[in-house]
Scaffold this motif. Structure first.
Motif, PDB file in Angstrom:
ATOM      1  N   LYS A 221     -13.044-139.866 -55.695  1.00 22.65           N
ATOM      2  CA  LYS A 221     -12.832-138.413 -55.614  1.00 22.65           C
ATOM      3  C   LYS A 221     -12.273-137.862 -56.930  1.00 22.65           C
ATOM      4  CE  LYS A 221     -11.998-138.408 -50.611  1.00 22.65           C
ATOM      5  NZ  LYS A 221     -10.966-138.240 -49.553  1.00 22.65           N
ATOM      6  N   LEU A 222     -11.312-138.582 -57.515  1.00 20.94           N
ATOM      7  CA  LEU A 222     -10.754-138.149 -58.797  1.00 20.94           C
ATOM      8  C   LEU A 222     -11.826-138.157 -59.883  1.00 20.94           C
ATOM      9  CD1 LEU A 222      -7.318-140.019 -58.776  1.00 20.94           C
ATOM     10  CD2 LEU A 222      -7.635-137.541 -58.797  1.00 20.94           C
ATOM     11  N   TYR A 223     -12.669-139.169 -59.847  1.00 21.82           N
ATOM     12  CA  TYR A 223     -13.739-139.286 -60.840  1.00 21.82           C
ATOM     13  C   TYR A 223     -14.719-138.125 -60.725  1.00 21.82           C
ATOM     14  CZ  TYR A 223     -17.931-141.132 -63.131  1.00 21.82           C
ATOM     15  OH  TYR A 223     -19.039-141.290 -63.919  1.00 21.82           O
ATOM     16  N   LEU A 224     -15.161-137.825 -59.517  1.00 27.01           N
ATOM     17  CA  LEU A 224     -16.120-136.746 -59.314  1.00 27.01           C
ATOM     18  C   LEU A 224     -15.542-135.400 -59.733  1.00 27.01           C
ATOM     19  CD1 LEU A 224     -17.668-137.762 -55.868  1.00 27.01           C
ATOM     20  CD2 LEU A 224     -18.714-137.971 -58.126  1.00 27.01           C
ATOM     21  N   PHE A 348      -2.372-127.046 -56.436  1.00 24.44           N
ATOM     22  CA  PHE A 348      -1.937-127.239 -55.060  1.00 24.44           C
ATOM     23  C   PHE A 348      -2.809-128.270 -54.341  1.00 24.44           C
ATOM     24  CE2 PHE A 348       0.378-123.205 -55.568  1.00 24.44           C
ATOM     25  CZ  PHE A 348       1.556-123.515 -54.906  1.00 24.44           C
ATOM     26  N   LEU A 349      -4.109-128.223 -54.565  1.00 25.70           N
ATOM     27  CA  LEU A 349      -5.002-129.198 -53.939  1.00 25.70           C
ATOM     28  C   LEU A 349      -4.656-130.613 -54.381  1.00 25.70           C
ATOM     29  CD1 LEU A 349      -8.426-127.333 -54.217  1.00 25.70           C
ATOM     30  CD2 LEU A 349      -7.033-127.652 -52.170  1.00 25.70           C
ATOM     31  N   ALA A 359     -12.805-131.762 -55.920  1.00 20.95           N
ATOM     32  CA  ALA A 359     -14.091-132.168 -56.487  1.00 20.95           C
ATOM     33  C   ALA A 359     -15.192-131.168 -56.126  1.00 20.95           C
ATOM     34  CB  ALA A 359     -14.456-133.565 -55.997  1.00 20.95           C
ATOM     35  N   ILE A 360     -15.169-130.673 -54.886  1.00 18.10           N
ATOM     36  CA  ILE A 360     -16.177-129.695 -54.457  1.00 18.10           C
ATOM     37  C   ILE A 360     -16.042-128.408 -55.269  1.00 18.10           C
ATOM     38  CG2 ILE A 360     -16.868-128.194 -52.548  1.00 18.10           C
ATOM     39  CD1 ILE A 360     -16.166-130.530 -50.652  1.00 18.10           C
ATOM     40  N   GLY A 361     -14.804-127.955 -55.464  1.00 15.47           N
ATOM     41  CA  GLY A 361     -14.595-126.737 -56.245  1.00 15.47           C
ATOM     42  C   GLY A 361     -15.045-126.889 -57.678  1.00 15.47           C
ATOM     43  N   SER A 362     -14.665-127.997 -58.323  1.00 15.22           N
ATOM     44  CA  SER A 362     -15.078-128.239 -59.707  1.00 15.22           C
ATOM     45  C   SER A 362     -16.589-128.375 -59.807  1.00 15.22           C
ATOM     46  CB  SER A 362     -14.404-129.513 -60.238  1.00 15.22           C
ATOM     47  OG  SER A 362     -13.006-129.387 -60.220  1.00 15.22           O
ATOM     48  N   GLY A 363     -17.188-129.038 -58.813  1.00 14.83           N
ATOM     49  CA  GLY A 363     -18.644-129.178 -58.801  1.00 14.83           C
ATOM     50  C   GLY A 363     -19.354-127.838 -58.642  1.00 14.83           C
ATOM     51  N   ALA A 364     -18.791-126.975 -57.805  1.00 16.32           N
ATOM     52  CA  ALA A 364     -19.387-125.651 -57.610  1.00 16.32           C
ATOM     53  C   ALA A 364     -19.350-124.836 -58.896  1.00 16.32           C
ATOM     54  CB  ALA A 364     -18.651-124.910 -56.493  1.00 16.32           C
ATOM     55  N   ILE A 365     -18.234-124.884 -59.613  1.00 15.67           N
ATOM     56  CA  ILE A 365     -18.133-124.173 -60.889  1.00 15.67           C
ATOM     57  C   ILE A 365     -19.179-124.679 -61.869  1.00 15.67           C
ATOM     58  CG2 ILE A 365     -16.677-123.789 -62.927  1.00 15.67           C
ATOM     59  CD1 ILE A 365     -14.267-123.871 -61.036  1.00 15.67           C
TER      60      ILE A 365
END
Length: 431
Positions: A221-224, A348-349, A359-365
């Protein structure tokens, strides 16, 4: 232990922030000097070479730095065992990844001569270890060494820039970036294994790593999350050079450099906040207000100055670039406060151990920013990169507003200790 940890955390946070400011400032000087020695096409070519090498190194590093930050401080007698294996894994993976990148022809637009290919294959493992070393130094209580490492690297590459330009080397900017990087990586490795590792092994305190069934999901998860965040920064210049060519990517480079610097400063601020809580200090309204003020100064203040003074900034950095780059720089300036909102939510996450959502948020950006840039580039030119950045961070900032307000209310109600970690167990805030 808690009272001793706080000063160390503050030293590390200050070291990380000063390293970023120093690197960003000298980075502006480096590219400003490069713009006076090379034409825009040469700048664009070098930006693509450095970005691609850094991106491949990011993938190959497995983001082991984050894991080392978590477990290395109390590794004790296991310190050398952990570090040797981390170095071997990262060097092997990054060398293979760099070689495959070249063999598959993925960088044929900007890796077209033997010199650039050779520098690239060396660059990927060197940059991967360089990324890891900052975490190692911080985790082992040598935060000021991060500033020294970055300063030496920045000054050395500026010194080599005119040398390689004088040799009329097509990949001179790339070579002047990587040669000193290799040298500082070797020097820091010698310092780490020669001084820091023996000192930590004598400390006596040791912990065992968590079971693999817990370690691997956390690591993945940290990697993604890390790769997705880096994609937004590093892949957009590659999209521009592939769709618009090296010259246009050169015009983007100057504006993009400023956006990257703002992003790094915001990350430092939010990391300092989260590390303070991670050390066992409850979140207070005073701490939140301090965080908001710092993010406001960088995000709103810095973003506004960038929008207003974009032509002047570009004229100082690289005369002749202002007419082509002002528009994209202003879009980047507008995106800065939106980036600050998202990164506050990301802090906070992280504290809540919701790495999957991070990871989902960073991926969406990354997906929104890269998608917009690719689709709009033929029509908008390099301004598409600014639109993509604005759309990506704007979308996640909008989604983050309500959850952030909820957490502020939770702190205001006196539940700031909900985010404090107990040992190695993550908190479970009720909000």
């Amino acid at each position: 232990m808690q009272q001793e940890a706080r000063p160390l955390m503050l030293v590390n946070a200050a070291s990380l922030a000063s390293a970023t400011i120093l690197t960003s400032g000298l980075g502006v000087v480096f590219w400003a000097l490069a713009a006076r020695l090379y034409d825009p096409a040469g700048i664009g070519l070098a930006n693509a070479q450095i970005s691609s090498a850094t991106l491949v190194a990011t993938f190959a590093s497995l983001n082991l730095g984050s894991m080392l930050l978590l477990y290395l401080p109390r590794a004790g007698r296991h310190t050398r065992w952990i570090l040797v294996r981390a170095h071997v894994v990262v060097i092997a993976l990054s060398f293979v990844a760099g070689a495959l990148f070249v063999v598959l022809g993925l960088g044929e637009d900007y890796l077209s001569d033997p010199v650039s290919i050779a520098v690239f294959i060396v660059a990927v493992p060197s940059l991967a270890i360089f990324m890891e070393q900052a975490a190692i130094l911080l985790a082992m209580g040598a935060g000021p060494a991060v500033t020294v490492e970055n300063a030496v690297f920045a000054i050395a590459k500026m010194a080599l820039l005119p040398v390689f330009a004088g040799l009329a080397l097509a990949s001179g900017i790339f070579a002047s970036w990587i040669v000193p990087n290799v040298l500082v990586v070797v020097a820091v490795a010698y310092f780490t294994f020669g001084k820091l590792v023996p000192r930590q092994e004598r400390a006596g305190e040791s912990i065992e790593l968590p079971p693999r069934r817990h370690l691997w999901p956390q690591m993945i998860k940290l990697y993604l999350s890390y790769v997705a965040s880096q994609l937004t920064v590093l892949a957009i210049p590659l999209v521009i050079i592939s769709t618009l060519g090296a010259q246009q990517n050169g015009y983007l480079t100057m504006a993009w450099l400023i956006g990257v610097a703002f992003g790094a400063l915001i990350v430092n601020i939010t990391q300092s906040f989260s590390q303070d809580v991670r050390k066992g200090h409850a979140i207070t309204m005073v701490a939140l207000k301090r965080l908001a003020v710092m993010l406001g100064v960088i995000g709103i203040g810095g973003g506004a100055i960038t929008v207003i003074a974009a032509p002047l900034i570009l004229h100082i950095m690289a005369p002749g670039y202002a007419s082509a780059s002002t528009g994209v720089l202003r879009l980047i300036g507008i995106a800065v406060p939106l980036q600050a909102i998202w990164l506050a939510m990301a802090a906070f996450l992280w504290l809540e151990n919701r790495i999957g959502w991070l990871a989902i948020g960073s991926g969406a950006i990354a997906a929104i920013a890269l998608g917009c840039t690719f689709v709009l580039a033929p029509e908008l030119g390099i301004a598409s990169a600014g639109v993509g950045s604005l759309a990506g961070f704007g979308s996640l900032a909008l989604v983050s507003i309500v959850p952030l307000i909820s957490r502020v209310r939770r702190v205001k109600a006196g539940h700031g200790d909900d985010w404090v970690w107990a040992g190695d167990r993550p908190p479970t805030p009720s909000s």
